[in-house]
Design a protein around this motif. Structure first.
Motif, mmCIF file in Angstrom:
data_model
loop_
_atom_site.group_PDB
_atom_site.id
_atom_site.type_symbol
_atom_site.label_atom_id
_atom_site.label_comp_id
_atom_site.label_asym_id
_atom_site.label_seq_id
_atom_site.Cartn_x
_atom_site.Cartn_y
_atom_site.Cartn_z
ATOM 1 N N SER A 35 0.817 -1.212 0.000
ATOM 2 C CA SER A 35 0.000 0.000 0.000
ATOM 3 C C SER A 35 0.847 1.256 0.000
ATOM 4 C CB SER A 35 -0.920 0.023 1.222
ATOM 5 O OG SER A 35 -0.169 0.327 2.372
ATOM 6 N N GLY A 36 0.183 2.391 -0.275
ATOM 7 C CA GLY A 36 0.836 3.684 -0.241
ATOM 8 C C GLY A 36 1.484 4.059 -1.564
ATOM 9 N N MET A 37 2.054 5.283 -1.586
ATOM 10 C CA MET A 37 2.701 5.748 -2.803
ATOM 11 C C MET A 37 4.217 5.752 -2.632
ATOM 12 S SD MET A 37 1.812 9.091 -5.070
ATOM 13 C CE MET A 37 2.612 10.390 -4.171
ATOM 14 N N LEU A 38 4.671 5.963 -1.384
ATOM 15 C CA LEU A 38 6.097 5.933 -1.058
ATOM 16 C C LEU A 38 6.241 5.203 0.268
ATOM 17 C CD1 LEU A 38 6.830 9.701 -1.798
ATOM 18 C CD2 LEU A 38 7.601 7.784 -3.208
ATOM 19 N N THR A 39 7.432 4.642 0.519
ATOM 20 C CA THR A 39 7.668 3.993 1.798
ATOM 21 C C THR A 39 7.626 5.047 2.902
ATOM 22 O OG1 THR A 39 9.127 2.466 0.649
ATOM 23 C CG2 THR A 39 9.210 2.468 3.054
ATOM 24 N N ALA A 40 6.837 4.760 3.956
ATOM 25 C CA ALA A 40 6.661 5.750 5.011
ATOM 26 C C ALA A 40 7.983 6.023 5.711
ATOM 27 C CB ALA A 40 5.618 5.263 6.014
ATOM 28 N N GLY A 41 8.340 7.295 5.883
ATOM 29 C CA GLY A 41 9.531 7.676 6.624
ATOM 30 C C GLY A 41 10.840 7.389 5.928
ATOM 31 N N ALA A 42 10.771 7.039 4.631
ATOM 32 C CA ALA A 42 12.018 6.737 3.926
ATOM 33 C C ALA A 42 12.752 8.033 3.579
ATOM 34 C CB ALA A 42 11.720 5.950 2.649
ATOM 35 N N ILE A 69 -12.430 7.729 -25.355
ATOM 36 C CA ILE A 69 -11.202 8.167 -24.696
ATOM 37 C C ILE A 69 -11.403 9.550 -24.089
ATOM 38 C CG2 ILE A 69 -8.819 8.894 -25.098
ATOM 39 C CD1 ILE A 69 -8.684 6.705 -27.267
ATOM 40 N N ALA A 70 -11.962 10.464 -24.883
ATOM 41 C CA ALA A 70 -12.163 11.823 -24.388
ATOM 42 C C ALA A 70 -13.071 11.829 -23.170
ATOM 43 C CB ALA A 70 -12.745 12.693 -25.490
ATOM 44 N N ILE A 71 -14.167 11.042 -23.234
ATOM 45 C CA ILE A 71 -15.091 11.013 -22.102
ATOM 46 C C ILE A 71 -14.401 10.421 -20.878
ATOM 47 C CG2 ILE A 71 -17.204 9.941 -21.239
ATOM 48 C CD1 ILE A 71 -18.339 10.263 -24.052
ATOM 49 N N ASN A 72 -13.644 9.337 -21.094
ATOM 50 C CA ASN A 72 -12.958 8.693 -19.975
ATOM 51 C C ASN A 72 -11.942 9.612 -19.319
ATOM 52 O OD1 ASN A 72 -14.270 6.342 -19.809
ATOM 53 N ND2 ASN A 72 -12.669 5.076 -20.696
ATOM 54 N N LEU A 73 -11.321 10.494 -20.124
ATOM 55 C CA LEU A 73 -10.329 11.393 -19.547
ATOM 56 C C LEU A 73 -10.969 12.290 -18.487
ATOM 57 C CD1 LEU A 73 -7.999 12.362 -22.508
ATOM 58 C CD2 LEU A 73 -7.683 10.693 -20.687
ATOM 59 N N GLY A 74 -12.260 12.538 -18.632
ATOM 60 C CA GLY A 74 -12.962 13.316 -17.615
ATOM 61 C C GLY A 74 -12.956 12.630 -16.262
ATOM 62 N N TYR A 75 -12.837 11.294 -16.296
ATOM 63 C CA TYR A 75 -12.853 10.544 -15.037
ATOM 64 C C TYR A 75 -11.450 10.349 -14.471
ATOM 65 C CZ TYR A 75 -17.735 9.539 -15.813
ATOM 66 O OH TYR A 75 -19.081 9.665 -15.986
ATOM 67 N N VAL A 76 -10.432 10.843 -15.198
ATOM 68 C CA VAL A 76 -9.063 10.694 -14.702
ATOM 69 C C VAL A 76 -8.976 11.246 -13.289
ATOM 70 C CG1 VAL A 76 -6.734 11.622 -14.944
ATOM 71 C CG2 VAL A 76 -7.884 10.643 -16.911
ATOM 72 N N VAL A 77 -9.690 12.323 -13.040
ATOM 73 C CA VAL A 77 -9.606 12.987 -11.747
ATOM 74 C C VAL A 77 -10.136 12.133 -10.598
ATOM 75 C CG1 VAL A 77 -10.189 15.064 -10.519
ATOM 76 C CG2 VAL A 77 -9.881 15.140 -12.974
ATOM 77 N N GLY A 78 -11.274 11.518 -10.781
ATOM 78 C CA GLY A 78 -11.830 10.781 -9.643
ATOM 79 C C GLY A 78 -12.191 9.361 -9.966
ATOM 80 N N GLY A 79 -11.676 8.881 -11.083
ATOM 81 C CA GLY A 79 -12.116 7.614 -11.644
ATOM 82 C C GLY A 79 -12.058 6.400 -10.751
ATOM 83 N N ALA A 80 -10.868 5.979 -10.400
ATOM 84 C CA ALA A 80 -10.728 4.659 -9.814
ATOM 85 C C ALA A 80 -10.708 4.724 -8.289
ATOM 86 C CB ALA A 80 -9.477 3.994 -10.346
ATOM 87 N N ILE A 81 -11.836 5.154 -7.709
ATOM 88 C CA ILE A 81 -11.911 5.303 -6.261
ATOM 89 C C ILE A 81 -11.558 4.006 -5.546
ATOM 90 C CG2 ILE A 81 -13.505 5.694 -4.351
ATOM 91 C CD1 ILE A 81 -14.919 7.715 -6.116
ATOM 92 N N THR A 82 -12.174 2.898 -5.990
ATOM 93 C CA THR A 82 -11.974 1.650 -5.253
ATOM 94 C C THR A 82 -10.551 1.123 -5.407
ATOM 95 O OG1 THR A 82 -12.833 0.399 -7.118
ATOM 96 C CG2 THR A 82 -14.383 1.000 -5.403
ATOM 97 N N ALA A 83 -9.919 1.393 -6.567
ATOM 98 C CA ALA A 83 -8.529 0.948 -6.731
ATOM 99 C C ALA A 83 -7.635 1.690 -5.742
ATOM 100 C CB ALA A 83 -8.062 1.187 -8.161
ATOM 101 N N GLU A 84 -7.889 2.982 -5.576
ATOM 102 C CA GLU A 84 -7.089 3.750 -4.620
ATOM 103 C C GLU A 84 -7.283 3.236 -3.195
ATOM 104 O OE1 GLU A 84 -7.402 7.951 -4.850
ATOM 105 O OE2 GLU A 84 -6.806 8.041 -6.950
ATOM 106 N N THR A 87 -9.207 7.983 -2.274
ATOM 107 C CA THR A 87 -9.178 7.748 -0.829
ATOM 108 C C THR A 87 -9.734 8.958 -0.093
ATOM 109 O OG1 THR A 87 -6.859 8.311 -1.027
ATOM 110 C CG2 THR A 87 -7.361 6.023 -0.555
ATOM 111 N N LEU A 88 -9.485 10.155 -0.632
ATOM 112 C CA LEU A 88 -10.037 11.363 -0.008
ATOM 113 C C LEU A 88 -11.562 11.310 -0.012
ATOM 114 C CD1 LEU A 88 -9.570 14.229 1.163
ATOM 115 C CD2 LEU A 88 -9.784 15.090 -1.160
#
Lengths: 318, 324
Positions: free
Chosen positions: B169-176, B254-269, B279-280
């Motif tokens: 999980s996470g984007m970077l190792t915590a405290g690294a 593709i163009a329509i999907n790009l609109g979801y780039v911002v909040g698209g994959a909530i569950t994946a996050e 996650t926010l």
């Protein structure tokens, strides 16, 4: 009365003819549907899950709760627990089978709302035309563009805060009821579009003019002449909507809008995520509900596509 | 491109955005618990104090137009209110902090999925009915039936918990602490692989199914028969005649999907605890942080409307028939 009949008037048995026609249509439909292997497989899978959803207790007994749990926490599969246990020791097979009922019932009710809204708005908009059509289509476009999933996330807690979590509607707990209503309210737009375009073409046919000439009211024409001619589209669309409804329900439950006391598959996956099952490698907590979700959505999609091809041959090339 | 087509599309986009702002305004005024409705329960609160509170929050003014005008005005100025959960920080800042991780993740995932999905769809559609089509299309349908978390959780079990190749999980190792940009990038990349794979897999199905049906339709066109009659090799017909024409509907998606780039994959996050807007959203949802939810809804609504607008314009540009 002894008047000799001039010519024998053969009474036309309207009902009999109608039924024979229907029977022939049904037979023709069954023949063509049977030719679609993917559709048949999908239908068989759905039948199996429908049986599980109708009588889960016949197969696995009553739904286990924290107090009636039969195993230890996060036990891997064994002969006692074929699919292992969850973090409070409930049997996963029990939970998954009962999850079928919750997921399918929510999916069904949400689909009914979606189709009802979509069909009524589509038919009325297409048939009346003019100003009502413009207003209804603006509304439809709005809902079509709106990110429905995020709208659902925003709507669900608001409605829940207003009605309170303990409320019940028609015997359905508030949490589930809100999910049903939210899915229904946010996903009717594409159905309305499809039904409207079909209505527009049916409206131009001769029998609609005839019905109008002999004085049929607009409501009568919509019910008796338009509806039967768009019903094929509605049927195929209903099945595909069902797939979408289960998808949305699973996702909404997964992010925590589900009801822990009536766990759907999405709710089970939410519990698995919350208890850290993926990081612990507890695959038996995740695979059964995840497998069911995918198989059911896939089966609905296959059946929906097959129905669409069989009932609406024009779209078969799509 | 005619000016009228452009004007009509812009008017529609602006109308929809205004409707979203209005919906935002109305939805959050339906909620229980405004200051003047909570205070009556407290016997120590006098009527004067209640009136003062109402005046302070502007609740003594009529809902429409005064409150609405104030709301729209501050929304347009970028004032989205203050978060309840994140120590009263401005909503705009809370959302801004989570913006880049999501754009990075979903943007990359879209790129991968577009390339792979369209290629798979083009190939299966071209070989419709063959073995490759059955496997490829079956795979697409299965992927299309999977929510992101159903893809992501097994990936964690296999590649993170089981094989230990990637962090869970996470984007970077915590405290690294990093010795250089190289180490930082390596850490980011290790965290990125699994969520990226999850979202790409989740998106491939949709692109592939669309492209397959589009190619199938194109295959029946006269110019393909002409190309065949000219004796062009099969691969050349696919690449230079079928794909360019079949891409049209794909461009819209593709163009329509790009609109979801911002909040698209909530569950994946959520599954990977990725510090993005998804996650926010769920954090805000669980703590009933309505101003943040409102802000996310606005951001997503506007980006989806803009993406649709772009899709319409691009489509109008590529296909002159829709411009009338």
């Amino acid at each position: 009365m002894s008047v000799a009949p001039v010519a024998p008037v053969v009474p036309v048995d309207v009902r009999g003819v109608r039924w024979r026609l229907r029977l022939r249509n049904a037979h023709e439909f069954a023949r063509r549907y049977a030719g679609r292997r993917d559709g048949v497989v999908g239908a068989a899978v759905l039948l199996l899950f429908a049986v599980l959803a109708i009588a889960p207790h016949l197969f696995v007994g009553p739904l286990q709760t924290v107090t009636t749990a039969t195993g230890a926490a996060l036990e891997p599969p064994s002969s006692a627990h074929l699919l292992g246990t969850d973090e409070v020791g409930r049997d996963m097979l029990n939970l998954t089978v009962h999850g079928a009922r919750v997921s399918m019932v929510i999916g069904l009710l949400a689909t009914l709302i979606t189709i009802l809204l979509g069909a009524v708005i589509g038919i009325v908009s297409g048939f009346l035309g003019g100003r009502s059509d413009q207003v209804l289509m603006r509304l439809t476009d709005f809902f079509l563009v709106l990110p429905t999933f995020v709208l659902a996330i925003v709507l669900a807690p608001i409605i829940l805060d207003i009605v309170g979590t303990d409320a019940e509607f028609f015997g359905i707990r508030a949490t589930l009821f809100v999910i049903i209503v939210v899915i229904g309210l946010t996903s009717w737009a594409s159905t309305a579009r499809i039904i409207r375009s079909q209505t527009l073409s049916v409206k131009e046919r001769m029998f609609v003019d005839r019905a109008r000439v002999i004085g049929g009211s607009r409501a009568h024409i919509m019910r008796r002449h338009i509806l039967p001619n768009v019903v094929n589209l509605i049927v195929a669309n209903t099945v595909l909507t069902f797939a979408g409804a289960i998808f949305t329900e699973t996702t909404l439950s997964f992010i925590g809008l589900g009801d822990p006391f009536a766990p759907s598959w999405g709710q089970l996956l939410n519990a698995a995520q919350e208890s850290g099952a993926p990081g612990l490698g507890a695959w038996w907590y995740i695979v059964p509900p995840a497998f069911c979700v995918v198989v059911v959505i896939l089966a609905f999609t296959l059946v929906g596509n097959a129905l669409d091809d069989v009932l609406n041959p024009k779209s078969a090339t799509r | 491109m005619s000016a009228r087509y452009l004007a009509r599309q812009s008017a529609q986009a602006i109308f929809t955005i205004l409707m979203i702002v209005l919906l935002n305004f109305l939805l959050f005024r339906m909620m229980p618990g405004s200051p003047d409705r909570v205070n009556p329960r407290n016997p120590n609160v006098t009527a004067e104090q209640r009136e003062a509170a109402k005046a302070r929050w502007g609740l003594d003014q009529p809902l429409i137009p005064d409150q609405l005008v104030a709301f729209v005005g501050s929304t347009l100025q970028g004032d989205l209110g203050y978060s309840m959960k994140f120590q009263g920080q401005p909503v705009l800042k809370v959302i801004g902090d989570r913006f880049m991780p999501t754009v990075l993740l979903i943007g990359l995932a879209e790129l991968i999925a577009i390339v792979l999905g369209l290629a798979l769809g083009a190939y299966t559609g071209w070989r419709r009915g063959g073995m490759a089509d059955r496997i490829g299309n079956g795979l697409s349908l299965i992927l299309y039936s999977m929510p992101y978390f159903v893809i992501g959780m097994p990936l964690i079990i296999i590649f993170a918990a089981g094989l230990g190749w990637f962090p869970t999980s996470g984007m970077l190792t915590a405290g690294a602490s990093y010795a250089g940009p190289g180490q930082f990038l390596a850490d980011l990349l290790a965290h990125l692989v699994l969520p990226l794979a999850t979202i790409s897999l989740g998106l491939i199905g949709g692109y592939s199914i669309l492209m397959r049906s589009s190619i199938t339709e194109t295959r029946a066109e006269d110019y393909i028969a002409t190309a065949r009659a000219k004796g062009l090799p099969d691969g050349k017909i696919l690449r230079s005649h079928a794909i360019p024409n079949a891409l049209l509907p794909a461009v819209t998606l593709i163009a329509i999907n790009l609109g979801y780039v911002v909040g698209g994959a909530i569950t994946a996050e959520i599954v990977f605890n990725w510090p993005g807007l998804g996650t926010l959203t769920v954090d805000a949802l669980n703590s009933r942080d309505y101003p943040v939810l409102q802000g996310i809804f606005l951001l997503l609504g506007v980006s989806v409307v803009l993406a649709n607008f772009v899709a319409d314009i691009v489509y109008g540009y590529l296909d002159p028939r829709v411009r009338q």
